[in-house]
Write a protein that holds these residues in place. Structure first.
Motif, mmCIF file in Angstrom:
data_model
loop_
_atom_site.group_PDB
_atom_site.id
_atom_site.type_symbol
_atom_site.label_atom_id
_atom_site.label_comp_id
_atom_site.label_asym_id
_atom_site.label_seq_id
_atom_site.Cartn_x
_atom_site.Cartn_y
_atom_site.Cartn_z
ATOM 1 N N ALA A 30 0.850 -1.194 0.000
ATOM 2 C CA ALA A 30 0.000 0.000 0.000
ATOM 3 C C ALA A 30 0.878 1.234 0.000
ATOM 4 O O ALA A 30 1.982 1.221 0.548
ATOM 5 N N SER A 31 0.397 2.296 -0.640
ATOM 6 C CA SER A 31 1.165 3.538 -0.702
ATOM 7 C C SER A 31 0.911 4.431 0.508
ATOM 8 O O SER A 31 1.744 5.260 0.865
ATOM 9 N N ASP A 32 -0.268 4.303 1.112
ATOM 10 C CA ASP A 32 -0.535 5.010 2.364
ATOM 11 C C ASP A 32 -1.496 4.166 3.204
ATOM 12 O O ASP A 32 -2.094 3.213 2.698
ATOM 13 N N LEU A 33 -1.633 4.543 4.476
ATOM 14 C CA LEU A 33 -2.397 3.684 5.391
ATOM 15 C C LEU A 33 -3.875 3.614 5.027
ATOM 16 O O LEU A 33 -4.563 2.656 5.384
ATOM 17 N N GLY A 34 -4.354 4.614 4.275
ATOM 18 C CA GLY A 34 -5.742 4.572 3.830
ATOM 19 C C GLY A 34 -6.032 3.396 2.917
ATOM 20 O O GLY A 34 -7.169 2.934 2.817
ATOM 21 N N GLU A 35 -4.999 2.906 2.261
ATOM 22 C CA GLU A 35 -5.159 1.771 1.345
ATOM 23 C C GLU A 35 -4.908 0.439 2.039
ATOM 24 O O GLU A 35 -5.116 -0.622 1.451
ATOM 25 N N ALA A 36 -4.384 0.480 3.260
ATOM 26 C CA ALA A 36 -3.943 -0.758 3.920
ATOM 27 C C ALA A 36 -5.132 -1.607 4.357
ATOM 28 O O ALA A 36 -6.206 -1.099 4.655
ATOM 29 N N PHE A 37 -4.947 -2.904 4.347
ATOM 30 C CA PHE A 37 -5.961 -3.814 4.899
ATOM 31 C C PHE A 37 -5.242 -5.025 5.478
ATOM 32 O O PHE A 37 -4.056 -5.245 5.223
ATOM 33 N N ALA A 38 -5.964 -5.764 6.300
ATOM 34 C CA ALA A 38 -5.399 -6.960 6.910
ATOM 35 C C ALA A 38 -6.192 -8.175 6.470
ATOM 36 O O ALA A 38 -7.410 -8.129 6.360
ATOM 37 N N GLU A 39 -5.479 -9.252 6.196
ATOM 38 C CA GLU A 39 -6.108 -10.533 5.888
ATOM 39 C C GLU A 39 -5.872 -11.413 7.111
ATOM 40 O O GLU A 39 -4.726 -11.662 7.482
ATOM 41 N N VAL A 40 -6.950 -11.838 7.728
ATOM 42 C CA VAL A 40 -6.849 -12.585 8.981
ATOM 43 C C VAL A 40 -7.331 -14.009 8.757
ATOM 44 O O VAL A 40 -8.466 -14.230 8.342
ATOM 45 N N TRP A 41 -6.459 -14.946 9.024
ATOM 46 C CA TRP A 41 -6.815 -16.367 8.841
ATOM 47 C C TRP A 41 -7.262 -16.915 10.174
ATOM 48 O O TRP A 41 -6.471 -16.987 11.115
ATOM 49 N N THR A 42 -8.538 -17.257 10.255
ATOM 50 C CA THR A 42 -9.079 -17.705 11.537
ATOM 51 C C THR A 42 -9.302 -19.210 11.525
ATOM 52 O O THR A 42 -9.353 -19.847 10.482
ATOM 53 N N THR A 43 -9.453 -19.763 12.695
ATOM 54 C CA THR A 43 -9.623 -21.206 12.850
ATOM 55 C C THR A 43 -10.458 -21.463 14.095
ATOM 56 O O THR A 43 -10.599 -20.587 14.947
#
Ligand code: 3EB
Length: 340
Positions: free
Chosen positions: A57-70
């Motif tokens: 991402a170029s700035d935090l506005g574009e950031a996202f998290a992928e969370v793998w749950t179980t």
């Protein structure tokens, strides 16, 4: 900091969508978190949580998290420079390779560490790999394109493990904005896997020599049948898919035509017509695709790409658009996703 979050539950649970990290962590066990954010760091385990930060991402506005749950209890560790988390059925392993002028040897070593870990812990069914390469179209110190340099090390590691072409999982090999090469893999203990090819594309592992000394080794998709703990079946992990027919890039310089062909390729890949070769019938269309990432080479193309994708994906699908380079200099877009 508020960061959009894409929660991807492994087949033993269901998607919960975009929330904040702290919220998702509280609603289930987390195998690991991949932050698509503004800098790359070494993958780490902190307070029992595996985290990998990618510079996507170029700035935090574009950031996202992928969370793998179980639903299981998670254990974590480190093995020859790669970090991992596992729950008895699924293993997540992550690593990073620093730039040193050529990547072949360090890629081979990092892949060997990860494959050795899968063997040792008994997660032998690897179903998905992601690879993020800074300066993917640049040359290494010897004038070999960095993507091709990486492909060489990957192919050598698979060879050392007698990992046959038909056994390789679906993958993504894509540009990133910094941090050398970072990767993460998912493997299962008991899921039966089927490697799926696209009848309209040449298998990547058969690409001719013109694309580099060793071909990219990945499947177009991996079909995951139910595990011992989850009798449901039918997840399909769709690899990064681009404007390629046979082995050739089509529509050089034409973003709209490249998006259309990339979507057509996925639509055909997941169709019953293509899956008949594997005796899989699901009646899939693009409307069943979720947890989609759309990688776009030129930022100025993103609005048009988004418009075209929104016409063909479900309005409920989670879609992230990322501005990074793609593995062939003439490719402008690449798209991946999961059918749950
Ligand atoms: C292609 O079809 C486009 O090297 O792991 C897509 C998915 C691509 C994975 C990889 C490369 C990779 O050849 C590029």
């Amino acid at each position: 900091m508020t960061q959009a979050q894409q929660t991807v539950n492994l087949p033993s649970s269901v998607f919960t969508g975009l929330t904040e990290v702290s919220h998702a962590a509280a609603t289930g066990n987390v195998l690991g978190v991949v932050n698509y954010t503004t800098e790359c760091t070494d993958p780490r385990v902190e307070n029992g949580l595996l985290t990998l930060d990618l510079h996507m991402a170029s700035d935090l506005g574009e950031a996202f998290a992928e969370v793998w749950t179980t639903t299981g209890t998670v254990e974590t560790g480190e093995h020859h420079g790669v970090v991992y988390a596992h729950d008895g059925e699924y293993l997540l392993v992550a690593g990073r390779i620093a730039p040193t002028g050529r990547y072949t040897e360090d890629t081979r070593a990092a892949y060997v560490a990860a494959l050795d870990l899968m063997d040792g812990l008994g997660y032998k069914n690897c179903f998905r790999m992601w690879n993020f390469l800074n300066d993917i179209n640049g040359d290494n110190a010897e004038g070999l394109e960095i993507y091709r340099d990486f492909c060489k090390g990957r192919a050598e590691a698979f060879e050392l493990f007698h990992f046959g072409d038909k056994e390789v999982p679906s993958a993504t090999g894509i540009g990133s904005q910094g941090g050398g090469i970072a990767f993460y893999f998912l493997a299962s203990r008991s899921a039966a896997l089927t490697s799926v090819e696209n009848s309209k594309q040449m298998a990547a592992y058969h690409y001719p020599r013109q694309y580099g000394p060793r071909p990219p080794k990945f499947a177009r998709a991996t079909y995951l049948a139910g595990t011992h703990t989850d009798r449901r079946s039918g997840q399909i992990y769709v690899a990064g898919t681009a404007s390629i027919r046979g082995h050739e890039t089509l529509h050089d310089g034409d973003i709209e035509a490249q998006v259309r062909l990339s979507l057509d390729n996925i639509e055909h890949l997941i169709s019953d017509e293509n899956l008949a070769d594997y005796e899989i019938t699901q009646g899939n269309s693009l409307l069943n695709l979720d947890n989609i990432k759309v990688y776009v080479r030129h930022r100025s193309d993103i609005p048009a790409v988004r418009r075209m994708c929104e016409e063909r994906f479900s309005p409920n699908a989670r879609v992230q658009y990322l501005n990074v380079d793609v593995c062939r200099a003439d490719l402008l877009v690449e798209i991946e996703g999961i059918i749950a």
